[in-house]
Design a protein around this motif. Structure first.
Motif, PDB file in Angstrom:
ATOM      1  N   LEU A 398       1.488   1.114   5.481  1.00  0.00           N
ATOM      2  CA  LEU A 398       1.034   1.842   4.301  1.00  0.00           C
ATOM      3  C   LEU A 398       2.126   1.886   3.241  1.00  0.00           C
ATOM      4  N   GLU A 399       3.338   2.131   3.675  1.00  0.00           N
ATOM      5  CA  GLU A 399       4.458   2.230   2.740  1.00  0.00           C
ATOM      6  C   GLU A 399       4.713   0.892   2.044  1.00  0.00           C
ATOM      7  N   ARG A 402       2.092   0.254  -0.614  1.00  0.00           N
ATOM      8  CA  ARG A 402       2.357   1.059  -1.811  1.00  0.00           C
ATOM      9  C   ARG A 402       3.475   0.431  -2.656  1.00  0.00           C
ATOM     10  N   GLU A 403       4.479  -0.127  -1.996  1.00  0.00           N
ATOM     11  CA  GLU A 403       5.541  -0.796  -2.743  1.00  0.00           C
ATOM     12  C   GLU A 403       4.999  -2.016  -3.478  1.00  0.00           C
ATOM     13  N   LYS A 405       1.885  -2.451  -4.504  1.00  0.00           N
ATOM     14  CA  LYS A 405       1.045  -1.979  -5.602  1.00  0.00           C
ATOM     15  C   LYS A 405       1.888  -1.585  -6.810  1.00  0.00           C
ATOM     16  N   ALA A 406       3.064  -1.013  -6.551  1.00  0.00           N
ATOM     17  CA  ALA A 406       3.931  -0.593  -7.655  1.00  0.00           C
ATOM     18  C   ALA A 406       4.454  -1.788  -8.447  1.00  0.00           C
ATOM     19  N   VAL A 440      -4.808   2.547  -0.173  1.00  0.00           N
ATOM     20  CA  VAL A 440      -3.938   2.277  -1.312  1.00  0.00           C
ATOM     21  C   VAL A 440      -4.711   1.724  -2.509  1.00  0.00           C
ATOM     22  N   ASP A 464      -7.270  -2.227  -7.952  1.00  0.00           N
ATOM     23  CA  ASP A 464      -7.813  -0.946  -8.410  1.00  0.00           C
ATOM     24  C   ASP A 464      -8.932  -1.128  -9.425  1.00  0.00           C
ATOM     25  N   THR A 495       1.486   2.768   9.652  1.00  0.00           N
ATOM     26  CA  THR A 495       2.606   3.331   8.887  1.00  0.00           C
ATOM     27  C   THR A 495       3.919   2.845   9.482  1.00  0.00           C
TER      28      THR A 495
END
Length: 527
Positions: A398-399, A402-403, A405-406, A440, A464, A495
């Motif tokens: 998950l982390e 998210r990285e 996606k950023a 995410v 998104d 995770t």
């Protein structure tokens, strides 16, 4: 009345040899340090010896570590008892046996792993580790008690001597680990280092035999010891050394190979089939047609359509370069692609032996770290890190998502290639990855490379914004035929703290090994 004397009785060790001087203890402490380093080197090299066949996963690491701990425990116990009860057995004898047991590992590696294969991934990896590494590690475990026995001048020094020996042995292990991982492995390769360790034990055994004869009154025949050591050294050099670099792979030709910190990278040609493979350890991470240079991995055709989800996209980040064919594909859409590749040998092979031509930066390093350092954003990110029946699981959490996606621009699209089985009851890993991505990204579409295959590439496109395709009707129809419904019906969110993918992937890893043998042949999976 009996008289009591204040004179101390000599200890057992003192009765066997003259009092030791500082230089004497230094020799034995050096022996403890060298053997401690050898223990860790053998453990680490174990992943390179059985990793190409069974994959480098937590299962292989667990097998090697448990084997090492078991062997050392038995060695400590056996060495302690023999040091007290078998005065005929000398430390030099133990190291001589150790040298032989290390030296035969390359010769036994292939037959042992083949014989263990029927036990499955867990059983095969564990049995291979036990057979190949228990004997030499057990012998190395015996060294500590013998050094303590010899270096102890009296009962009042037992605790101090034992503590010093184990501290020095552990420091040797630290130095051996750093020396192997930082310098030796990429410079000399696995088999050369194994052979060198064997010869080092031979030399150390002879030096100790010389010392035992001169200082401990062991009565060893130095001529006999010298002849024995010389014969064994020659046997190892001829028997083991002659096999290094002389591998025969029927139907295949290795045109490039290099061992790095991260794996054993090879470019393998199969002229009769017209295929060139890029391999890392026991993985095929790239393939192309020998005559045309066209990429042959099926999932790349699916991932290659990524720009059709965002026609205005201009730049992309490829995580996991492989043979670089995706970069060439995106060039046709006018997309400039940066790539991250952990292994410099893979990046070199892609450029020199495949049709890869960079259109952006090629960043060498671990993806998780390098992505944090990036100061730019992308219209597309391609996550393509499948290897050896398993994935680097720190890149599938998950982390991590998210990285990634950023690093996407607004409206950007992430494509993730994940290999799984379509068999009933074996889709939990695929469902878990889908469910984690859904935490995410708002929108997801999933495609497979081969609609009817059991072992399949699942390609997730996530964003998104709604994922609508555009382009020629033939391309769209081809993609839609491969779209599948993966609902992500699981409560499992992957995770950094809880990532059971390696355990969930055992069936897939076993299936992949069989598929790999069918592709490139069994012999090529061994050093």
């Amino acid at each position: 009345m009996a008289k009591h004397s204040n004179k101390k009785e000599p200890s057992a060790s003192a009765a066997q040899h003259p009092p030791l001087q500082a230089v004497d203890r230094g020799l034995f402490y050096l022996t403890a340090s060298i053997t401690g380093a050898t223990v860790m080197m053998i453990e680490l090299l174990g992943t390179r010896i059985i990793g190409p066949y069974y994959g480098v996963s937590m299962i292989v690491w667990s097998s090697l570590l448990s084997t090492a701990l078991l062997a050392l425990s038995i060695g400590y116990l056996l060495g302690g008892r023999l040091a007290d009860t078998a005065p005929w057995l000398r430390l030099s004898h133990i190291l001589l046996v150790t040298a032989v047991l290390i030296g035969v590992i390359p010769l036994l590696s292939k037959p042992v792993q083949l014989a263990s294969n029927g036990l499955g991934l867990r059983g095969g990896a564990l049995m291979s580790a036990l057979i190949l590494f228990t004997p030499c590690l057990l012998a190395l475990g015996m060294v500590g008690p013998y050094v303590i026995k010899i270096a102890t001048s009296g009962l009042e020094r037992v605790g101090r001597t034992a503590g010093t020996v184990y501290a020095i042995s552990t420091l040797g292990s630290v130095m051996g680990t750093l020396l192997l991982g930082f310098f030796l492995l990429p410079l000399f390769g696995t088999e050369n280092i194994v052979l060198s360790l064997s010869l080092l034990m031979l030399v150390l055994a002879f030096l100790l035999a010389l010392y035992e004869n001169l200082r401990l009154n062991a009565g060893n025949s130095l001529v006999g010891w010298g002849a024995t050591t010389a014969v064994l050294a020659v046997a190892l050099l001829l028997g083991v050394g002659s096999t290094l670099g002389t591998r025969d792979y029927p139907g295949s030709e290795v045109v490039f190979e290099e061992e790095t910190h991260y794996g054993w990278v090879r470019v393998v040609d199969q002229p009769e089939r017209g295929i060139r493979w890029l391999m890392s350890g026991g993985s095929t991470i790239g393939a192309e047609h020998l005559e045309t240079g066209a990429g042959l991995l099926g999932y790349q055709q699916v991932v290659g359509h990524l720009p059709r989800f965002h026609p205005a996209g201009e730049n992309a980040l490829l995580v996991g370069l492989g043979s670089g064919h995706l970069v060439n594909t995106y060039r046709q859409f006018g997309v400039r692609t940066d790539a991250i590749e952990i292994d410099p040998a893979v990046a070199y092979a892609a450029h020199e032996y495949f049709s890869f031509e960079p259109t952006g930066d090629v960043i060498v390093g671990d993806a998780r770290y390098q992505i944090k350092q990036l100061d730019k954003r992308y219209d597309f990110i391609i996550h393509d890190c499948f290897t050896g029946g398993t994935e680097p699981i720190h890149l599938l959490s998950l982390e991590m998502f998210r990285e990634l996606k950023a690093k996407l621009k607004p409206g950007g699209v992430l494509a993730l290639n994940f290999v799984g089985l379509t068999l009933e009851g074996e889709q939990t890993p695929v469902e878990a990855v889908a469910h984690t991505l859904d935490q995410v990204f708002e929108h997801r579409r999933t495609f497979v490379s081969s609609p009817d295959a059991t072992f399949n590439d699942f390609v997730f496109f996530v964003s998104d914004r709604p994922l609508a395709l555009s382009g020629p009707e033939t391309a769209l129809n081809w993609l839609e035929e491969r779209e599948v419904a993966i609902a992500g019906n699981t409560d499992l969110v992957i995770t950094d703290n809880f990532n059971p993918l390696e355990t969930l992937h055992i069936a897939k890893a076993e299936y992949y090994r069989d598929l790999l043998i069918e592709r490139v042949g069994e012999d090529i999976l061994f050093y």
